[in-house]
Design a protein around this motif. Sequence first.
Motif, PDB file in Angstrom:
ATOM      1  N   ILE A  26      52.071  96.428  33.952  1.00 61.25           N
ATOM      2  CA  ILE A  26      50.816  95.800  32.827  1.00 61.25           C
ATOM      3  C   ILE A  26      50.901  94.459  32.149  1.00 61.25           C
ATOM      4  O   ILE A  26      50.356  94.115  33.075  1.00 61.25           O
ATOM      5  N   ASN A  27      51.725  94.901  31.300  1.00 64.32           N
ATOM      6  CA  ASN A  27      51.898  93.711  30.383  1.00 64.32           C
ATOM      7  C   ASN A  27      52.595  92.440  31.327  1.00 64.32           C
ATOM      8  O   ASN A  27      52.787  90.952  30.826  1.00 64.32           O
ATOM      9  N   SER A  28      52.661  92.871  32.596  1.00 63.83           N
ATOM     10  CA  SER A  28      53.551  90.746  33.086  1.00 63.83           C
ATOM     11  C   SER A  28      52.457  90.538  33.934  1.00 63.83           C
ATOM     12  O   SER A  28      52.932  89.398  34.155  1.00 63.83           O
ATOM     13  N   GLY A  29      51.332  91.103  33.866  1.00 64.64           N
ATOM     14  CA  GLY A  29      50.209  90.453  33.999  1.00 64.64           C
ATOM     15  C   GLY A  29      50.127  90.541  35.691  1.00 64.64           C
ATOM     16  O   GLY A  29      50.689  91.362  36.669  1.00 64.64           O
ATOM     17  N   ARG A  30      49.069  89.730  36.371  1.00 59.92           N
ATOM     18  CA  ARG A  30      48.499  89.344  37.772  1.00 59.92           C
ATOM     19  C   ARG A  30      48.017  90.763  38.461  1.00 59.92           C
ATOM     20  O   ARG A  30      46.775  91.106  37.356  1.00 59.92           O
ATOM     21  N   ASP A  31      48.420  91.343  38.990  1.00 59.95           N
ATOM     22  CA  ASP A  31      47.068  93.125  39.219  1.00 59.95           C
ATOM     23  C   ASP A  31      48.048  93.858  38.526  1.00 59.95           C
ATOM     24  O   ASP A  31      48.730  94.791  39.015  1.00 59.95           O
ATOM     25  N   THR A  32      47.693  93.782  37.539  1.00 59.69           N
ATOM     26  CA  THR A  32      48.648  94.801  36.591  1.00 59.69           C
ATOM     27  C   THR A  32      47.770  96.052  36.564  1.00 59.69           C
ATOM     28  O   THR A  32      48.817  96.946  36.726  1.00 59.69           O
ATOM     29  N   ASP A  33      46.952  96.402  37.453  1.00 60.62           N
ATOM     30  CA  ASP A  33      46.781  98.201  37.460  1.00 60.62           C
ATOM     31  C   ASP A  33      47.623  98.444  38.932  1.00 60.62           C
ATOM     32  O   ASP A  33      47.666  99.860  38.720  1.00 60.62           O
ATOM     33  N   SER A  34      47.117  97.851  39.339  1.00 59.64           N
ATOM     34  CA  SER A  34      47.790  98.472  40.873  1.00 59.64           C
ATOM     35  C   SER A  34      49.386  98.191  40.436  1.00 59.64           C
ATOM     36  O   SER A  34      50.014  99.203  41.193  1.00 59.64           O
ATOM     37  N   ILE A  35      50.571  97.918  39.943  1.00 59.29           N
ATOM     38  CA  ILE A  35      51.372  97.767  39.445  1.00 59.29           C
ATOM     39  C   ILE A  35      51.472  98.783  38.782  1.00 59.29           C
ATOM     40  O   ILE A  35      53.090  99.678  38.805  1.00 59.29           O
ATOM     41  N   GLY A  36      51.006  98.654  37.562  1.00 60.79           N
ATOM     42  CA  GLY A  36      50.669 100.388  36.707  1.00 60.79           C
ATOM     43  C   GLY A  36      51.123 101.476  37.940  1.00 60.79           C
ATOM     44  O   GLY A  36      51.273 102.420  37.061  1.00 60.79           O
TER      45      GLY A  36
END
Length: 402
Positions: A317-327
């Motif tokens: 999440i803290n890497s930015g961009r499409d945070t919710d889908s990464i999470g």
Amino acid sequence: MTSSDQGLSLRGRIRALLHGVAIGDALGAPVEKLSAGEIRTRYGRVQSLDTPWHKMELSETARNGRIRGSGIVTDDTLMTLCVTAIYDAERRHLDAWDMAKGMVEQIAWIPRYVPELQREAMLVERLFYPEKWIFQRHQLSGVDPRQGGIGNMVNCGAAMYIAPIGAANPCDPQAAYDEAIAFASGHQQSYGLEAAGVMAAAVAAAFVPGTSIDSIVHAALAVAKDGTRNAIAEIVEAAALQRQAGASHAEITDEFHRIIAAFSPMGDDVNHSRAKAGVPTDAYQPSRRLAIEELPLALGFCIYAGGEFRQAIEDGINSGRDTDSIGVMAGAILGALHGESVIRETDRLQLDRVNHFDLTAEADKFAAAVTSILTTDRSRFVALQHQRDTLLAPTEAAIRVA
């Protein structure tokens, strides 16, 4: 890190999978579309479901009447629950015809509470254009279900909700990949479709008793193809090296973004603005060389965190961009790996309260459907093996004589 409890139940893992999806979604939603640097400047490190949305100071019109924060989930979680509902109804493996009927019904004809809108609505009202495409193609255009994804914007839309297909094929990454491709072909194409297949395979691999995040990644790479495979391979190799070197989160994020740039032209500017209208781009177009960013990054952060559930989600999440889908992707995989012991009771209660659902009950309904499917599979496998043994018997006898 291996799963410490060899007795983890199917139901417990499915509970953790769905809660992992919701936690990753709710943690990432308030900072979606910010860069890693913007998140660090504004929030330090996102760790709480109560993180305020970075758009809160904008007008209702600018925010499209939506709210986030306080544990509110987005379409990632709601569409995942649509897939579990289809399994609950059908009690069998799925294909593109279930996208054309079941998913269209779920998003366009069955009202549900949509937390971002704070009211009951048809989910299609909240969806982004490439997910609205499901309704457009199947109900309005009436295409062959297997061709539903053709022409769509290539994105992570199918991969973000595909985790239940991995759970319906536990311990069998190839079967999960095949079913995910068959189902999601009604929605996505090219590397967007490929990512859905690989994501489902990773989830299926996470159900193997006593497995590790390294083995899960190997299973994903075994089925992945083209740019998707190359992106995952390069990201996870860098993650292992950077973890060994003791790299900081900022350093590993920079390295991941440097690597993924060769496979995704998205970059930090993920907003679709007027300035981009009519500008030629390779983004979101079919390609055998490209990959969506979210799955390689999620797997990379899982490796970097050594398979730790909460750290991997927060790092992603803290890497930015499409945070919710990464999470969501990290949460689904590691939830299935570790089981419900990694889910905090406070998070569970907050998610249920603010989103007006009972996620444990939803998980248990889905687990019952999966159990029914696996029972049918077992009977089919036994009959199939008997038939094959009968076919092989004369051949084996001839070999012994020779």
